[in-house]
Structures are given as structure tokens and as C-alpha cells.
Design a protein around this motif. Structure first.
Motif, short mmCIF file in Angstrom:
data_model
loop_
_atom_site.label_atom_id
_atom_site.label_comp_id
_atom_site.label_asym_id
_atom_site.label_seq_id
_atom_site.Cartn_x
_atom_site.Cartn_y
_atom_site.Cartn_z
N SER A 10 39.20 3.44 27.67
CA SER A 10 38.67 2.15 27.20
C SER A 10 37.59 2.31 26.13
O SER A 10 37.28 1.34 25.43
N THR A 25 40.60 -7.34 24.16
CA THR A 25 40.09 -7.46 25.51
C THR A 25 39.15 -8.64 25.63
O THR A 25 39.23 -9.41 26.59
N SER A 32 42.83 -5.47 29.52
CA SER A 32 42.69 -4.32 28.63
C SER A 32 43.85 -3.33 28.73
O SER A 32 44.18 -2.70 27.74
N ASN A 33 44.47 -3.19 29.88
CA ASN A 33 45.51 -2.17 30.01
C ASN A 33 46.68 -2.41 29.08
O ASN A 33 47.26 -1.46 28.56
N GLN A 85 47.39 -11.92 34.61
CA GLN A 85 46.44 -12.27 33.55
C GLN A 85 46.50 -13.75 33.22
O GLN A 85 45.46 -14.39 33.02
N GLU A 174 44.72 -4.78 36.10
CA GLU A 174 43.32 -4.41 36.26
C GLU A 174 42.88 -4.73 37.68
O GLU A 174 43.47 -5.58 38.36
#
Length: 189
Positions: A10, A25, A32-33, A85, A174
Motif C-alpha cells: 500500500s 483509495t 485499496s486491494n 465495497q 479489506e
């Protein structure tokens, strides 16, 4: 499933790439992944992010409408990452927990407005047949102008493609983000 392509770290990436990762992000409030994995191909990532970010600029669709489209796409494509998400992002756009659960239920299990119902139905039709049936199109066209109709199709198409990537690569959620509710997965099968 273990990720088939491990995400980048990251932090500590080349400055221009790190800037794009941080932008993505921040723009999603913490996803973020997906970005860290796509960035394994930095040239493609930069082009994809520029296109995909357009779905989050002030467009013709309300944020709530966009999130309905994305959540139904995630559901129909079985994408835990996309669902997790966008359930979070859908709440931020004004969807209630009941509406989010209704997105995953069988058609007709929740009472939607005619436009919301057509938005969910257009996803089903695009996923199943890569086309839109005349009644669905007519309902959408009564409520949306042509630029908004194009936006609907492009949002769904983008997220169908992203769901395929996320599923094929096994991008991991996440911490603290839940995927598709298991009770609903059984109905989808």
C-alpha cells in the motif's frame, strides 16, 4: 480463495503510481486491494482508473441510482469484493440496509419505484443477454435522457468487467468489509 495475483504494497510504490493508488483509495473511501492489484499492470491501471473514475464524477445519474446498478451487477456476477465495497458506498449514497438487501432478493421481493425497478432489471438483462428488452428500455427512457441512458449502460458494462476481474483474480476484501450475504447467495444459485 487466495488471491491469484498478490496486490502491491500500500506504500512505497513509484511516486506517480502511488499518487494514483492514493487517489483511487481516497475516492472510494478505502477500497485499496482492487487498485493495488490492478496496479500490477501500471499502464492499464492508469487508463482504467481515468475511465472508471468518470462513474464517480457528477454525471447524469444520482449516486443512489449508480449504486443500485453496481450492487445489482455485483450480485448477478457473484462478486463479493464489488458487493462489499458498494454496500458501504450505497449507504453513503442514501440506500437503506433494507434496500441493499432488496437488491439481492429475487425480483419483486422489494417494492421499488418504476425507475429503480427498471435499473435493476437492466442489469439482469445485460448480464444474461448483453441486451436490453424493449419494455425495460421504454421505462428507462421515460425517466432518463439519452446521455443518462448511455451512462446506465456504461456503468453496468464497466462493473460487469470489473466483477469478472475481481472474481478471476480473487481480490480479497479489506478487513471489516463483508461480501455478498450467504443467505442471498443461495437464492442466486
Amino acid at each position: 480463495m487466495t488471491a491469484r495475483i498478490a496486490p502491491l504494497p500500500s506504500t512505497g510504490n513509484p511516486a506517480d503510481l502511488q499518487e494514483m493508488l492514493d487517489y483511487g483509495t481516497a475516492g472510494t473511501g478505502g477500497a485499496s486491494n482492487v487498485f493495488l492489484t490492478l496496479a500490477k499492470n501500471p499502464e492499464l491501471f492508469v487508463r482504467w482508473l481515468a475511465f472508471s473514475a468518470e462513474a464517480y464524477t457528477e454525471g447524469r445519474l444520482a449516486s443512489r441510482q449508480r449504486e443500485l446498478l453496481i450492487l445489482r451487477t455485483a450480485w448477478r456476477c457473484g462478486s463479493d469484493y464489488e458487493w462489499g465495497q458498494h454496500a458501504r458506498m450505497g449507504r453513503a449514497a442514501g440506500l437503506t440496509d433494507e434496500e441493499i438487501a432488496g437488491v439481492a432478493d429475487r425480483p419483486g421481493a422489494w417494492e421499488w419505484s418504476p425507475l429503480d425497478e427498471a435499473l435493476l432489471r437492466v442489469v439482469d438483462e445485460l448480464v444474461a443477454d448483453h441486451a436490453v428488452a424493449p419494455p425495460t428500455w421504454e421505462t428507462l427512457a421515460r425517466h432518463l435522457d439519452e446521455p443518462a441512458l448511455i451512462e446506465v449502460l456504461m456503468v453496468v458494462g464497466n462493473y460487469i468487467g470489473l466483477a469478472g476481474f475481481l472474481n478471476a483474480v480473487g481480490v480479497e476484501l479489506e478487513a471489516g468489509i463483508a461480501g455478498i450475504p450467504s443467505a442471498h447467495q443461495e437464492n442466486h444459485q
